[in-house]
Design an enzyme around this catalytic site. Structure first.
Site, PDB file in Angstrom:
ATOM      1  N   HIS A 198       0.849  -1.196   0.000  1.00  0.00           N
ATOM      2  CA  HIS A 198       0.000   0.000   0.000  1.00  0.00           C
ATOM      3  C   HIS A 198       0.877   1.235   0.000  1.00  0.00           C
ATOM      4  O   HIS A 198       1.984   1.220   0.529  1.00  0.00           O
ATOM      5  CB  HIS A 198      -0.942   0.014   1.210  1.00  0.00           C
ATOM      6  CG  HIS A 198      -0.250  -0.206   2.520  1.00  0.00           C
ATOM      7  ND1 HIS A 198       0.102  -1.460   2.962  1.00  0.00           N
ATOM      8  CD2 HIS A 198       0.188   0.663   3.455  1.00  0.00           C
ATOM      9  CE1 HIS A 198       0.707  -1.364   4.134  1.00  0.00           C
ATOM     10  NE2 HIS A 198       0.785  -0.081   4.459  1.00  0.00           N
ATOM     11  N   HIS A 206       0.880   5.112   1.241  1.00  0.00           N
ATOM     12  CA  HIS A 206       0.204   6.109   2.082  1.00  0.00           C
ATOM     13  C   HIS A 206       0.255   7.479   1.395  1.00  0.00           C
ATOM     14  O   HIS A 206       1.335   7.919   0.990  1.00  0.00           O
ATOM     15  CB  HIS A 206       0.935   6.285   3.420  1.00  0.00           C
ATOM     16  CG  HIS A 206       0.852   5.135   4.366  1.00  0.00           C
ATOM     17  ND1 HIS A 206      -0.081   5.076   5.369  1.00  0.00           N
ATOM     18  CD2 HIS A 206       1.606   4.011   4.476  1.00  0.00           C
ATOM     19  CE1 HIS A 206       0.104   3.953   6.071  1.00  0.00           C
ATOM     20  NE2 HIS A 206       1.125   3.291   5.550  1.00  0.00           N
TER      21      HIS A 206
END
Ligand code: AMP
Ligand code: ZN
Length: 148
Positions: A111, A113
């Site tokens: 992922h 951010h």
């Protein structure tokens, strides 16, 4: 059979919280979705609008992704970042990918951010401790990395 199993494993991990969000098994505050990625608000909201951009394929982190998968993910980062910037009217943004526990990774599905920044006293603290430059050492380390 083994290679089929491995392929499935790369696409979906049943004990992965982000795979569960992708499968619609647990809720998320979604902000963008297409064939390759889903972006949703980070539940912790380090700063208002803190968003995660997640590839639909399961990979442990960026260190384990090939160029094609990483390209598909990063191709969408500018668009989602710009949407977050427009919506939050933030002054800047840190774009961060934590890889492995020592780097602060807690969810082991890649992922990115997007953390909107509002000022030096907002709630994201990143501390780069600078050292006196040692140019011989820099050349040595660069050579090692180049040859790796
Ligand atoms: P990292 O520490 O880089 O692995 O980041 C994982 C992030 O996922 C943390 O900032 C968590 O707040 C966030 N997170 C964990 N569970 C959820 C969830 N169910 N929905 C949204 N964000 C989550
Ligand atoms: Zn996953």
């Amino acid at each position: 059979i083994i290679s089929k199993f491995n392929t499935l494993e790369v696409v979906f991990m049943s004990d992965c919280i982000f795979c569960k969000i992708l499968a619609g098994e647990i809720p998320a505050a979604k902000v963008y979705e297409d064939e390759q990625v889903l972006a949703f608000l980070d539940i912790s909201q380090v700063t208002p609008g803190h968003t995660l951009v997640v590839p639909k394929e399961h990979h442990r982190n960026l260190l384990e992704m090939d160029a094609a998968s990483a390209s598909q993910l990063f191709a969408k980062v500018p668009l989602v970042s710009q949407k977050v910037m427009t919506a939050t009217k933030a002054k800047g943004m840190n774009i961060i990918a934590n890889c492995e526990e020592v780097a602060g990774q807690t969810v082991f599905h890649t992922h990115v951010h997007l953390v909107p920044r509002y000022g030096a006293d907002d709630d994201l603290k990143i501390d780069f401790v600078a050292h006196e430059p040692d140019f011989d050492k820099l050349a040595q380390v660069a050579e090692t990395i180049k040859n790796a």
